[in-house]
Design a protein around this motif. Structure first.
Motif, PDB file in Angstrom:
ATOM      1  N   ALA A 188     -14.014  34.145  19.228  1.00 33.80           N
ATOM      2  CA  ALA A 188     -13.191  34.945  18.303  1.00 33.80           C
ATOM      3  C   ALA A 188     -11.755  35.024  18.831  1.00 33.80           C
ATOM      4  O   ALA A 188     -11.495  34.679  19.982  1.00 33.80           O
ATOM      5  CB  ALA A 188     -13.801  36.338  18.186  1.00 33.80           C
ATOM      6  N   PRO A 189     -10.806  35.476  17.982  1.00 34.52           N
ATOM      7  CA  PRO A 189      -9.423  35.659  18.492  1.00 34.52           C
ATOM      8  C   PRO A 189      -9.415  36.679  19.637  1.00 34.52           C
ATOM      9  O   PRO A 189     -10.250  37.585  19.665  1.00 34.52           O
ATOM     10  CB  PRO A 189      -8.664  36.218  17.287  1.00 34.52           C
ATOM     11  CG  PRO A 189      -9.501  35.930  16.093  1.00 34.52           C
ATOM     12  CD  PRO A 189     -10.921  35.807  16.547  1.00 34.52           C
ATOM     13  N   LEU A 190      -8.447  36.514  20.539  1.00 31.10           N
ATOM     14  CA  LEU A 190      -8.367  37.378  21.723  1.00 31.10           C
ATOM     15  C   LEU A 190      -8.218  38.850  21.330  1.00 31.10           C
ATOM     16  O   LEU A 190      -7.424  39.197  20.459  1.00 31.10           O
ATOM     17  CB  LEU A 190      -7.165  36.950  22.588  1.00 31.10           C
ATOM     18  CG  LEU A 190      -6.777  37.904  23.710  1.00 31.10           C
ATOM     19  CD1 LEU A 190      -7.867  37.997  24.759  1.00 31.10           C
ATOM     20  CD2 LEU A 190      -5.482  37.466  24.373  1.00 31.10           C
ATOM     21  N   GLN A 191      -9.012  39.687  21.988  1.00 28.17           N
ATOM     22  CA  GLN A 191      -8.938  41.140  21.783  1.00 28.17           C
ATOM     23  C   GLN A 191      -9.225  41.795  23.138  1.00 28.17           C
ATOM     24  O   GLN A 191     -10.339  41.717  23.640  1.00 28.17           O
ATOM     25  CB  GLN A 191     -10.002  41.538  20.756  1.00 28.17           C
ATOM     26  CG  GLN A 191      -9.791  42.901  20.152  1.00 28.17           C
ATOM     27  CD  GLN A 191     -10.942  43.296  19.244  1.00 28.17           C
ATOM     28  OE1 GLN A 191     -12.074  42.875  19.467  1.00 28.17           O
ATOM     29  NE2 GLN A 191     -10.676  44.092  18.238  1.00 28.17           N
ATOM     30  N   ALA A 192      -8.192  42.381  23.767  1.00 31.07           N
ATOM     31  CA  ALA A 192      -8.375  42.985  25.095  1.00 31.07           C
ATOM     32  C   ALA A 192      -7.751  44.377  25.103  1.00 31.07           C
ATOM     33  O   ALA A 192      -6.716  44.609  24.491  1.00 31.07           O
ATOM     34  CB  ALA A 192      -7.723  42.107  26.161  1.00 31.07           C
ATOM     35  N   VAL A 211     -11.391  42.369  28.545  1.00 30.27           N
ATOM     36  CA  VAL A 211     -11.461  41.464  27.385  1.00 30.27           C
ATOM     37  C   VAL A 211     -12.735  41.772  26.584  1.00 30.27           C
ATOM     38  O   VAL A 211     -13.830  41.755  27.135  1.00 30.27           O
ATOM     39  CB  VAL A 211     -11.478  39.976  27.831  1.00 30.27           C
ATOM     40  CG1 VAL A 211     -11.458  39.055  26.618  1.00 30.27           C
ATOM     41  CG2 VAL A 211     -10.302  39.675  28.739  1.00 30.27           C
ATOM     42  N   PHE A 212     -12.572  42.072  25.294  1.00 32.92           N
ATOM     43  CA  PHE A 212     -13.736  42.340  24.436  1.00 32.92           C
ATOM     44  C   PHE A 212     -14.152  41.088  23.652  1.00 32.92           C
ATOM     45  O   PHE A 212     -15.329  40.846  23.443  1.00 32.92           O
ATOM     46  CB  PHE A 212     -13.437  43.501  23.481  1.00 32.92           C
ATOM     47  CG  PHE A 212     -13.580  44.844  24.152  1.00 32.92           C
ATOM     48  CD1 PHE A 212     -14.778  45.532  24.120  1.00 32.92           C
ATOM     49  CD2 PHE A 212     -12.526  45.416  24.850  1.00 32.92           C
ATOM     50  CE1 PHE A 212     -14.928  46.761  24.759  1.00 32.92           C
ATOM     51  CE2 PHE A 212     -12.657  46.636  25.495  1.00 32.92           C
ATOM     52  CZ  PHE A 212     -13.870  47.315  25.446  1.00 32.92           C
ATOM     53  N   ASN A 213     -13.172  40.315  23.176  1.00 30.32           N
ATOM     54  CA  ASN A 213     -13.463  39.060  22.455  1.00 30.32           C
ATOM     55  C   ASN A 213     -12.468  38.003  22.885  1.00 30.32           C
ATOM     56  O   ASN A 213     -11.336  38.316  23.240  1.00 30.32           O
ATOM     57  CB  ASN A 213     -13.343  39.268  20.938  1.00 30.32           C
ATOM     58  CG  ASN A 213     -14.458  40.114  20.376  1.00 30.32           C
ATOM     59  OD1 ASN A 213     -15.624  39.866  20.668  1.00 30.32           O
ATOM     60  ND2 ASN A 213     -14.104  41.119  19.600  1.00 30.32           N
ATOM     61  N   GLY A 214     -12.882  36.728  22.806  1.00 32.71           N
ATOM     62  CA  GLY A 214     -11.967  35.636  23.126  1.00 32.71           C
ATOM     63  C   GLY A 214     -11.690  35.540  24.611  1.00 32.71           C
ATOM     64  O   GLY A 214     -12.418  36.095  25.433  1.00 32.71           O
ATOM     65  N   GLY A 270      -4.171  51.933  26.342  1.00 36.30           N
ATOM     66  CA  GLY A 270      -4.960  52.074  25.113  1.00 36.30           C
ATOM     67  C   GLY A 270      -4.560  51.074  24.042  1.00 36.30           C
ATOM     68  O   GLY A 270      -5.169  50.984  22.989  1.00 36.30           O
ATOM     69  N   ASP A 271      -3.509  50.288  24.315  1.00 34.57           N
ATOM     70  CA  ASP A 271      -3.037  49.263  23.376  1.00 34.57           C
ATOM     71  C   ASP A 271      -3.979  48.047  23.430  1.00 34.57           C
ATOM     72  O   ASP A 271      -4.750  47.876  24.373  1.00 34.57           O
ATOM     73  CB  ASP A 271      -1.610  48.850  23.791  1.00 34.57           C
ATOM     74  CG  ASP A 271      -0.903  48.038  22.715  1.00 34.57           C
ATOM     75  OD1 ASP A 271      -1.524  47.795  21.669  1.00 34.57           O
ATOM     76  OD2 ASP A 271       0.249  47.646  22.942  1.00 34.57           O
ATOM     77  N   THR A 272      -3.893  47.189  22.414  1.00 33.84           N
ATOM     78  CA  THR A 272      -4.724  45.987  22.352  1.00 33.84           C
ATOM     79  C   THR A 272      -3.854  44.751  22.546  1.00 33.84           C
ATOM     80  O   THR A 272      -2.776  44.648  21.949  1.00 33.84           O
ATOM     81  CB  THR A 272      -5.433  45.910  20.989  1.00 33.84           C
ATOM     82  OG1 THR A 272      -6.157  47.120  20.800  1.00 33.84           O
ATOM     83  CG2 THR A 272      -6.381  44.740  20.921  1.00 33.84           C
ATOM     84  N   PRO A 279      -3.772  36.126  15.770  1.00 34.57           N
ATOM     85  CA  PRO A 279      -4.031  37.517  16.163  1.00 34.57           C
ATOM     86  C   PRO A 279      -5.341  38.043  15.586  1.00 34.57           C
ATOM     87  O   PRO A 279      -5.829  37.559  14.569  1.00 34.57           O
ATOM     88  CB  PRO A 279      -2.835  38.282  15.584  1.00 34.57           C
ATOM     89  CG  PRO A 279      -2.310  37.436  14.495  1.00 34.57           C
ATOM     90  CD  PRO A 279      -2.685  36.010  14.794  1.00 34.57           C
ATOM     91  N   THR A 280      -5.900  39.060  16.256  1.00 30.41           N
ATOM     92  CA  THR A 280      -7.119  39.710  15.777  1.00 30.41           C
ATOM     93  C   THR A 280      -6.747  40.628  14.617  1.00 30.41           C
ATOM     94  O   THR A 280      -5.618  41.097  14.518  1.00 30.41           O
ATOM     95  CB  THR A 280      -7.793  40.497  16.915  1.00 30.41           C
ATOM     96  OG1 THR A 280      -8.927  41.168  16.389  1.00 30.41           O
ATOM     97  CG2 THR A 280      -6.867  41.534  17.531  1.00 30.41           C
ATOM     98  N   LYS A 281      -7.728  40.887  13.749  1.00 29.07           N
ATOM     99  CA  LYS A 281      -7.439  41.705  12.546  1.00 29.07           C
ATOM    100  C   LYS A 281      -7.298  43.185  12.914  1.00 29.07           C
ATOM    101  O   LYS A 281      -6.462  43.882  12.395  1.00 29.07           O
ATOM    102  CB  LYS A 281      -8.570  41.550  11.517  1.00 29.07           C
ATOM    103  CG  LYS A 281      -8.710  40.129  10.967  1.00 29.07           C
ATOM    104  CD  LYS A 281      -7.559  39.781  10.016  1.00 29.07           C
ATOM    105  CE  LYS A 281      -7.705  38.402   9.410  1.00 29.07           C
ATOM    106  NZ  LYS A 281      -7.432  37.325  10.372  1.00 29.07           N
TER     107      LYS A 281
END
Length: 598
Positions: A188-192, A211-214, A270-272, A279-281
């Protein structure tokens, strides 16, 4: 990804989190014998001196279990209620938590509040009974308390000792068996999620993320969603004792990022972080904004250092996201900042860190809380008061509301009487009293936050001989009869010393403040009247006597009129001096209010 485990250590103050973290690092071979020292993760001098953890610290361990290699990301968190924001951020980056309970002290207030934080985030809890080797330990009884609290089986509670290293292997096996592997989509697109950041004077801001995704790669163009700014990832890696540079940090892992950002405002905890091209949605729901509990002014001793102080505060805010500040000015102290802290210890630590890490000498004013005022003209419009000097004139004032908290105190049954009388003295109303065991009682009070700001915690420790633990949560605003007590030195009001007090206590507190200031103010060549006033009415007064100089010493013998003439001349000089002389106020005088009971 199935071999990654992310977990944090949560507990009450002094239940042995940092010591147990040291044993885990030693057992997994993360540190060599040469690097061994107590409280290894507590990197600040202040933490070592006081024996408390102030910052949460992330570190990665490698561990082989049944022939498989596992990556364990550990975050050691503080235990004090003033640093609970650090705990909430660490919890957001984990799937599991080690809940440590001292076998000699049993469950305390902060144990419970940290546990609720972890349960809200659906973390897997592993209960650990620490310090079982102590002669005063009571493992059977405390295990029963933990079983009642968590609803787990007695065999789920792991017995351990941070001092001797007993039970460490069982803890590591439980982490691998019980804590789930991170979920996430590597394609998935990067989401950290950014959970911490530190300022490095050579490389700019180092951001710690999970990192949560990607995945995040070196040289990748990335974007911070909250600020909508794009950067190049100059360096990424994982956090061992030293930083380990990697080509990429993948889904489920914890790492650090260097982008060369120099401005503190651009990094928000707390930012992503996401990929600029793809970019992630949605951004990750991190943590709510911090709610400061205590407000105080911080001013530079030399007004020319104002800009320097601003830079220092911004750098400190990176490292401690719970610090909130806005510029303000005072007639007595010049330009400075109104700062919000989570408690008195937090305020003390911030002041120490400004002096040690940034060489800033600062004056801190009397702490207070935020009030709501309503005027007769607009009875529905809220005026937010962070500073007592903003209170409208009594003739225009309709009512004032102050913040109330729900205080939960767990203490031994022997001290219930003393704790109750202390809380009632602080305008508290008891709402509940439950016996957790025959020995331990939980008392619940509704209290004004302003009353616990000063010396409440210290006095609670004194009356309970150190056995009471205290936790609180805000429950909203209530109307109160408050008045502003001004302090006048030599007839001039000192706005930095004024305070909002309950009308019933105003006279006694005003009297004690002027008595305390009389001791602290240095004597001048003239008398200094110290007065406490409500509006135009003076409620207390003390006088710091002048330093006397015997001007008639040289007039020995002869006519008395020579001496009288000289004394008259001196009297005029003193009168003039009192009109133009200004009174220097030492830093101790601003903090005198906090130590009224000493």
């Amino acid at each position: 990804m199935k071999n990654i485990r992310n977990f944090c250590i949560i507990a009450h103050i002094d239940h042995g989190k940092s010591t147990l973290a040291d044993r885990l690092l030693e057992f997994t071979g993360t540190i060599t014998d040469r690097e061994k020292k107590d409280q290894l993760l507590d990197s600040m001098d202040l933490e070592r001196e006081r024996g408390i953890t102030i910052k949460s610290h992330a570190i990665q361990m490698d561990y082989t279990h049944n022939g498989e290699q596992y990556i364990l990301n550990l975050i050691d968190t503080p235990g004090h209620v003033d640093f609970s924001y650090e705990v909430s951020r660490s919890i957001a980056a984990c799937e599991g938590a080690l809940l440590i309970v001292d076998a000699a002290q049993s469950i305390q207030a902060q144990t419970i509040s940290n546990l609720y934080l972890a349960l809200e985030n659906d973390l897997e809890i592993i209960p650990i009974l620490n310090k079982v080797d102590l002669p005063s330990a009571n493992p059977e009884e405390v295990t029963d308390d933990i079983v009642d609290l968590l609803g787990c089986a007695p065999e789920d509670v792991i017995h351990a000792s941070g001092k001797t290293g007993f039970g460490v292997e069982n803890i590591l096996e439980a982490i691998i068996a019980r804590i789930p592997a991170p979920k996430g989509d590597p394609d998935a697109p990067l989401q950290a999620l950014i959970f911490d950041s530190v300022y490095n004077s050579y490389r700019g801001i180092e951001t710690y993320f999970r990192v949560f995704n990607g995945e995040i790669k070196k040289g990748q163009r990335i974007k911070f969603i909250a600020t909508n700014k794009e950067y190049i990832a100059d360096e990424v890696g994982t956090l061992k004792l030293e930083q380990v540079v990697k080509k990429s940090v993948k889904t489920g892992d914890v790492g650090y990022l260097v982008t060369g950002i120099k401005t503190a405002k651009e990094v928000k905890v707390g930012d992503t972080i996401t990929d600029a091209a793809n970019p992630t949605k949605e951004s990750i729901v991190g943590f709510e904004n911090v709610k400061p509990m205590v407000f105080a002014g911080i001013y530079p001793v030399d007004t020319e250092d104002y800009e320097e102080l601003r830079y220092s505060m911004e750098k400190l805010q990176l490292n401690d996201a719970s610090l909130v500040f806005v510029p303000e000015s005072s007639a007595a102290l010049g330009f400075g900042f109104r700062c919000g802290f989570l408690g008195m210890l937090h305020m003390e630590i911030i002041q120490e860190r400004l002096e040690r890490e940034f060489n800033m000498t600062v004056i801190t004013t009397v702490p207070n809380v935020s009030y709501h005022a309503y005027t007769k003209k607009n009875p529905n419009e809220i005026l937010l008061l962070n500073n007592p000097t903003d209170l409208p004139d009594p003739s225009r004032l309709d009512r004032v509301e102050e913040p109330f908290i729900k205080a939960s105190i767990i203490t031994k049954s022997d001290f219930v009487g003393q704790v109750m009388s202390l809380c009632i003295e602080k305008r508290g109303e008891i709402t509940n009293q439950t016996y957790l065991t025959t020995e331990r009682v939980e008392l619940t009070f509704d209290m004004p936050l302003a009353e616990i700001v000063f010396d409440f915690y210290d006095r609670l420790k004194t009356v309970s001989k150190g056995y009471a633990s205290f936790d609180y949560s805000p429950i909203g605003m209530r109307e109160s009869k408050l008045v502003r007590v001004d302090l006048l030195l030599n007839g001039t009001p000192v706005d930095a010393l004024s305070a909002l007090l309950h009308a019933d206590n105003a006279y006694s507190i005003g009297k004690r403040i002027v008595e305390k200031l009389k001791e602290l103010l240095p004597r001048q060549q003239f008398d200094i009247p110290i007065q406490a006033a409500i509006g135009a009415k003076i409620i207390a007064r003390e006088t710091t006597k002048a330093l006397r100089k015997d001007v008639t010493a040289k007039c020995y013998g002869g006519d008395i009129s020579r001496k009288r003439k000289l004394l008259e001349k001196q009297k005029k000089g003193k009168k003039r001096m009192r009109q133009v002389g200004n009174v220097e106020i030492p830093q101790e005088a601003f903090m005198a209010v906090l130590k009224l009971n000493d």
